[in-house]
Design an enzyme around this catalytic site. Sequence first.
Site, PDB file in Angstrom:
ATOM      1  N   ASN A   3      -9.884 -23.555  56.278  1.00 42.20           N
ATOM      2  CA  ASN A   3      -9.524 -24.738  57.071  1.00 42.20           C
ATOM      3  C   ASN A   3      -8.109 -24.541  57.601  1.00 42.20           C
ATOM      4  OD1 ASN A   3      -8.924 -27.241  58.091  1.00 42.20           O
ATOM      5  ND2 ASN A   3      -8.998 -28.321  56.124  1.00 42.20           N
ATOM      6  N   TRP A   4      -8.027 -24.279  58.892  1.00 49.60           N
ATOM      7  CA  TRP A   4      -6.719 -23.967  59.486  1.00 49.60           C
ATOM      8  C   TRP A   4      -5.881 -25.208  59.778  1.00 49.60           C
ATOM      9  CZ3 TRP A   4      -8.635 -19.839  63.591  1.00 49.60           C
ATOM     10  CH2 TRP A   4      -9.049 -18.691  62.901  1.00 49.60           C
ATOM     11  N   LYS A   5      -6.489 -26.372  59.645  1.00 54.73           N
ATOM     12  CA  LYS A   5      -5.778 -27.631  59.912  1.00 54.73           C
ATOM     13  C   LYS A   5      -5.131 -27.564  61.309  1.00 54.73           C
ATOM     14  CE  LYS A   5      -5.528 -28.340  54.988  1.00 54.73           C
ATOM     15  NZ  LYS A   5      -4.869 -28.919  53.813  1.00 54.73           N
ATOM     16  N   HIS A  54     -12.183 -35.220  54.931  1.00 57.11           N
ATOM     17  CA  HIS A  54     -11.068 -34.520  54.280  1.00 57.11           C
ATOM     18  C   HIS A  54     -10.025 -35.557  53.838  1.00 57.11           C
ATOM     19  CE1 HIS A  54      -7.579 -31.967  53.672  1.00 57.11           C
ATOM     20  NE2 HIS A  54      -8.426 -30.967  53.564  1.00 57.11           N
ATOM     21  N   GLU A  73      -6.980 -35.640  54.138  1.00 53.37           N
ATOM     22  CA  GLU A  73      -5.964 -35.937  55.166  1.00 53.37           C
ATOM     23  C   GLU A  73      -6.514 -36.942  56.186  1.00 53.37           C
ATOM     24  OE1 GLU A  73      -5.128 -31.820  55.987  1.00 53.37           O
ATOM     25  OE2 GLU A  73      -4.301 -31.667  53.964  1.00 53.37           O
ATOM     26  N   GLY A 112      -2.161 -28.137  49.035  1.00 50.35           N
ATOM     27  CA  GLY A 112      -0.876 -27.744  49.600  1.00 50.35           C
ATOM     28  C   GLY A 112       0.281 -27.846  48.624  1.00 50.35           C
ATOM     29  N   GLU A 131     -11.999 -31.581  46.352  1.00 52.45           N
ATOM     30  CA  GLU A 131     -10.606 -31.247  46.654  1.00 52.45           C
ATOM     31  C   GLU A 131      -9.706 -32.296  46.005  1.00 52.45           C
ATOM     32  OE1 GLU A 131     -10.203 -28.530  50.323  1.00 52.45           O
ATOM     33  OE2 GLU A 131     -10.045 -30.580  51.003  1.00 52.45           O
ATOM     34  N   SER A 148      -5.132 -25.358  46.891  1.00 49.73           N
ATOM     35  CA  SER A 148      -4.265 -24.236  46.507  1.00 49.73           C
ATOM     36  C   SER A 148      -5.044 -23.000  46.042  1.00 49.73           C
ATOM     37  CB  SER A 148      -3.244 -24.684  45.457  1.00 49.73           C
ATOM     38  OG  SER A 148      -2.376 -25.671  46.011  1.00 49.73           O
ATOM     39  N   GLY A 151      -7.050 -23.808  52.452  1.00 48.01           N
ATOM     40  CA  GLY A 151      -6.126 -24.256  53.492  1.00 48.01           C
ATOM     41  C   GLY A 151      -5.095 -23.178  53.787  1.00 48.01           C
ATOM     42  N   GLY A 152      -3.899 -23.343  53.256  1.00 45.33           N
ATOM     43  CA  GLY A 152      -2.770 -22.460  53.571  1.00 45.33           C
ATOM     44  C   GLY A 152      -3.084 -20.968  53.491  1.00 45.33           C
TER      45      GLY A 152
END
Length: 249
Positions: free
Chosen positions: A9-11, A95, A97, A173, A167, A213, A234-235
């Site tokens: 997931n590149w956000k 998600h 977010e 993150g 999640e 993470s 993610g990251g």
Amino acid sequence: MAKPLIVGNWKMHKTVGEAVDFARRLRDALSANLDRSVAVAPPFTAIYPVAQVLKGSGIGVCAQNMHEKAAGAYTGEVSAPLLADAGCEYVIIGHSERRTYFGEGDDVVNRKIKAARGSGLKAICCIGETLQEREAGQTFSVIERQAKKGLRGLNAAEIGGVAIAYEPVWAIGTGKTATPDEARDVHLFIRDIVKGEYGEGITADLQVIYGGSVNPANIADLMARPEIGGVLVGGASLDIESFAKIVRF
Ligand code: 13P
């Protein structure tokens, strides 16, 4: 049993050029008959060019969100049919977010999942507790509410194309990962809820994946638990070397 599902997931990251370059490198790094399902979730602007690069590679494209209606006067929104047309196979729904910054609740999540399945997209439904909820001992009640309401009323064909991503919000993150045993306990709980709602037959193929993470150093330990059917990254999915290592765990 379904193949492990690994989604990056590149956000809100990567220009079209960066996304296409990443997609080319990922395609070249992975063999076409991988024993796992892999997808990347670019921002809307890069979905179509990334899908063009990944066509025929076996690597899927995933949207990060969608609107629940198929078409209409909804300025700024993108629907499931438009995503399918642009080359998406998957869409992330609910998600944390989206829930935190855009006020999305379980009812919207439920309607979006139905709309996604109606357009043939596979839905990745995200659920997870906040740190405050975990500390208050509410992890399982939050998971139960989000899972039951999010999946309410889906028919067999609809639920068949849904993966659930656990999640924990406190792990996103932050560099704090749920321990594999903590994740496994929640995954088992989620499977039991779905089994209770939809019967044993559904859970054999149900994918429950973990996000929060995940990185090349912890992937093997997480995936060593048979209850963990994959990961939403993610990251660590933004860097090709790091994501390729995760995919090849
Ligand atoms: P991080 O891997 O950066 O913690 O993000 C997880 C996530 O939100 C994936 O959807």
